[in-house]
Write an enzyme that holds these catalytic residues in place. Structure first.
Site, PDB file in Angstrom:
ATOM      1  N   ASP A  91       0.843  -1.200   0.000  1.00 33.60           N
ATOM      2  CA  ASP A  91       0.000   0.000   0.000  1.00 33.60           C
ATOM      3  C   ASP A  91       0.879   1.251   0.000  1.00 33.60           C
ATOM      4  O   ASP A  91       2.098   1.163   0.070  1.00 33.60           O
ATOM      5  CB  ASP A  91      -0.876  -0.080   1.279  1.00 33.60           C
ATOM      6  N   HIS A  92       0.290   2.432  -0.141  1.00 35.33           N
ATOM      7  CA  HIS A  92       0.964   3.743  -0.126  1.00 35.33           C
ATOM      8  C   HIS A  92       2.479   3.642   0.048  1.00 35.33           C
ATOM      9  O   HIS A  92       2.984   3.606   1.162  1.00 35.33           O
ATOM     10  CB  HIS A  92       0.443   4.588   1.039  1.00 35.33           C
ATOM     11  N   HIS A 188      -7.747   9.116   5.920  1.00 32.88           N
ATOM     12  CA  HIS A 188      -7.202   8.040   6.754  1.00 32.88           C
ATOM     13  C   HIS A 188      -7.404   8.352   8.235  1.00 32.88           C
ATOM     14  O   HIS A 188      -7.138   9.461   8.677  1.00 32.88           O
ATOM     15  CB  HIS A 188      -5.696   7.898   6.493  1.00 32.88           C
ATOM     16  N   SER A 221     -12.123   3.004   7.191  1.00 36.03           N
ATOM     17  CA  SER A 221     -12.536   2.866   8.595  1.00 36.03           C
ATOM     18  C   SER A 221     -13.537   3.941   8.983  1.00 36.03           C
ATOM     19  O   SER A 221     -13.377   5.105   8.616  1.00 36.03           O
ATOM     20  CB  SER A 221     -11.318   2.977   9.522  1.00 36.03           C
ATOM     21  N   ASN A 243      -9.948   0.145   1.172  1.00 40.08           N
ATOM     22  CA  ASN A 243      -8.869  -0.078   2.146  1.00 40.08           C
ATOM     23  C   ASN A 243      -9.370   0.193   3.559  1.00 40.08           C
ATOM     24  O   ASN A 243     -10.018   1.213   3.801  1.00 40.08           O
ATOM     25  CB  ASN A 243      -7.701   0.873   1.853  1.00 40.08           C
ATOM     26  N   ALA A 245      -7.859   0.075   7.647  1.00 42.84           N
ATOM     27  CA  ALA A 245      -6.735  -0.144   8.572  1.00 42.84           C
ATOM     28  C   ALA A 245      -7.115   0.224  10.011  1.00 42.84           C
ATOM     29  O   ALA A 245      -7.063  -0.613  10.914  1.00 42.84           O
ATOM     30  CB  ALA A 245      -5.518   0.673   8.139  1.00 42.84           C
TER      31      ALA A 245
END
Ligand code: G3H
Ligand code: ZN
Length: 299
Positions: A91-92, A188, A221, A243, A245
């Site tokens: 990822d990233h 994020h 999330s 995604n 996390a």
């Protein structure tokens, strides 16, 4: 150079199928090696395709290497005799040498995040990596528009950071990326009480502009179920990968009554009964995400 994980797929094996059938593949950011197993168990329980991923920053935070992550995924997948389509994804990542290291370690998919660069530089860096990765049978996700963190949304978020649909068309044409991470309002981390918003008009316009290129939603999330459902079911094809996390790490630490993030090795040293509580919570969250993304029963 290690062989790619046997039985592992690329985004090109997983995402077009998801787009065609109106679901999204859950991309699990495991963060801790111990979290790999419950995430895979959740996918097996719900018969869902899945992606296991880790980012450049997470490798640092949790004191891991691509090789260590790949080896744990290999152990769990073999131990549980996984018969589901899955990808092992970096990822990233902002630096090409680490992307190459992950491909050498056997990752079947990578993300080059050059979204902070000027448009032409992002296109050029992504294109160069696509050529290298495709030569190895590895898929590439790229990012256009800025995905910030929830605590910086005020300062760095907003429409100026969002993905421009016409630029997105030029980007996928120019870079050849296999999937595009877009900025349409998510971020994020833990969203503020007001919650996230998603610019669905923009997401629809991006969908039209990029044709069949699968779209990836980051910052999964804390997204309310109705927003996720709408993003998956977008007319003309919605997001194909989401995604997640923070929700996993919060569930883990909360169930263990452990306030602070730790390294992956430190989690392995936690009392086994306490750790088991945390890992069970991770599995429960993963099952919920699979259902939310309409990915259950797809494998
Ligand atoms: O790339 C990883 C995801 O975008 C993580 O976002 O921690 O808000 O779920 P999240
Ligand atoms: Zn992300």
């Amino acid at each position: 150079m290690r062989d790619p994980l046997p039985s592992a797929s690329t985004l090109n094996d997983l995402l077009p199928e998801a787009q065609r059938h109106g679901y999204a593949v859950p991309a699990f950011s495991a963060r801790y090696l111990a979290c790999v197993r419950p995430l895979v168990e959740a996918a097996l329980e719900r018969r869902a395709p899945f992606i296991l991923e880790i980012s450049q920053r997470e490798l640092g935070w949790f004191d891991l290497t691509p090789e260590a992550f790949r080896d744990e995924v290999g152990r769990v997948v073999s131990d549980l005799e996984v018969d589901l389509p899955f990808a092992l994804h970096l990822d990233h990542t902002f630096a090409e040498p680490l992307v190459v290291e992950a491909m050498d370690a056997g990752f079947t998919s990578v993300m080059i995040d050059a979204s902070a660069e000027p448009f032409d530089v992002n296109v050029a860096r992504t294109r160069a990596l696509v050529e290298e990765a495709h030569g190895r049978g590895v898929s590439v996700e790229a990012e256009l528009g800025r995905l910030t963190t929830t605590d910086r949304m005020e300062a760095e978020g907003g429409a100026a950071a969002y993905t421009d649909p016409e630029e997105a068309r030029q980007f996928v044409d120019g870079s050849g990326c296999d999937a595009l991470a877009v900025s349409v309002g998510t971020a994020h981390g833990v969203y503020p009480p007001a919650g996230p918003t998603i610019d669905f008009a923009r997401l629809t316009a991006i969908r039209r502009a990029v044709g069949s290129t699968p779209i990836v939603l980051h910052g999964g999330s804390g997204l309310p179920a109705d927003l996720v459902a709408r993003a998956v079911r977008l007319p003309g094809g919605g997001i194909s990968k989401m995604n997640i996390a923070t929700d996993f790490e919060q569930a883990l630490l909360g169930a263990m009554d452990h306030g602070e993030r730790m390294t992956s090795a430190a989690l392995d040293a936690v009392d086994p009964d306490v750790r088991a509580r945390g890992l069970a919570a991770v599995r429960t969250v993963a099952v919920n995400k699979i259902e939310l993304l309409l990915a259950a029963g797809r494998a």
